[in-house]
Design an enzyme around this catalytic site. Structure first.
Site, PDB file in Angstrom:
ATOM      1  N   ASP A   1      89.611  81.864  16.202  1.00 25.79           N
ATOM      2  CA  ASP A   1      88.271  82.431  16.106  1.00 25.79           C
ATOM      3  C   ASP A   1      87.680  82.054  14.760  1.00 25.79           C
ATOM      4  OD1 ASP A   1      88.175  83.653  18.618  1.00 25.79           O
ATOM      5  OD2 ASP A   1      89.072  85.503  17.885  1.00 25.79           O
TER       6      ASP A   1
ATOM      7  N   ASP B   1      84.534  82.010  23.739  1.00 30.65           N
ATOM      8  CA  ASP B   1      84.140  83.406  23.942  1.00 30.65           C
ATOM      9  C   ASP B   1      82.648  83.506  24.242  1.00 30.65           C
ATOM     10  OD1 ASP B   1      86.767  84.101  23.282  1.00 30.65           O
ATOM     11  OD2 ASP B   1      86.260  84.475  21.178  1.00 30.65           O
TER      12      ASP B   1
END
Length: 168
Positions: free
Chosen positions: A121, A139
């Site tokens: 991330d 995402d």
């Protein structure tokens, strides 16, 4: 190849493009930042390098590792189901777009789980000390895809109501 099969191939191509863009951006982050580093972009946005061993919002991240395989299997099952729906709706626009984004995002995160045991991330939004959990391109594609799936269902429901009202 007939037109519907071409459309299916294009939707698969979109899913593939999401995977490629997702993996490329994650590779860039890993090449440019050390784990845990952050670059301040604005007062509310940083580029970071973190691993998420859980799912959305780090759900189940603090467990012993079983969640890695759970999320891989879950993503594979969901992608299989969405591929069937993609085939069935390949002649449409909104639903296959949604399915392609979710499939591409899910595969992008599965690649990370298989390669790293966690998802890379790097997009971190915050306001002062309050922050949204870091996320990535995969995402984002999943979230947009799910929102489009909801929109498609709402439109379908409204169309059904109009059809029912006009037939009475």
């Amino acid at each position: 190849m007939n037109n519907l099969n071409k459309r299916f191939a294009l939707w698969l191509g979109l899913a593939g493009a999401v995977v490629v863009i997702d993996q490329f951006t994650k590779w860039l982050i890993q090449q440019r930042l050390a784990y845990g580093d952050a670059i301040r972009v604005t007062d509310f946005f940083d580029i970071v390098f973190v691993f998420n061993r859980g799912a959305a919002f780090s759900f189940l991240a603090n467990h012993s590792g079983w969640q890695r395989w759970f999320f891989v299997i879950l993503a594979v099952v969901i992608c299989g189901w969405l591929l069937q729906l993609l085939w069935r709706h390949r002649g449409e626009t909104l639903q296959p777009l949604a399915f392609s984004l979710v499939i591409g995002g899910a595969i992008g995160n599965v690649v990370d789980r298989l390669a790293h045991g966690a998802v890379v991330d790097f997009l971190y939004f915050h306001a002062g000390s309050l922050g949204w959990p870091a996320f990535n391109v995969a995402d984002s594609a999943i979230c947009v895809g799910v929102a489009l799936m909801v929109l498609a269902q709402l439109r379908e429901g409204q169309a059904a109501k109009r059809t029912k009202a006009s037939s009475t």
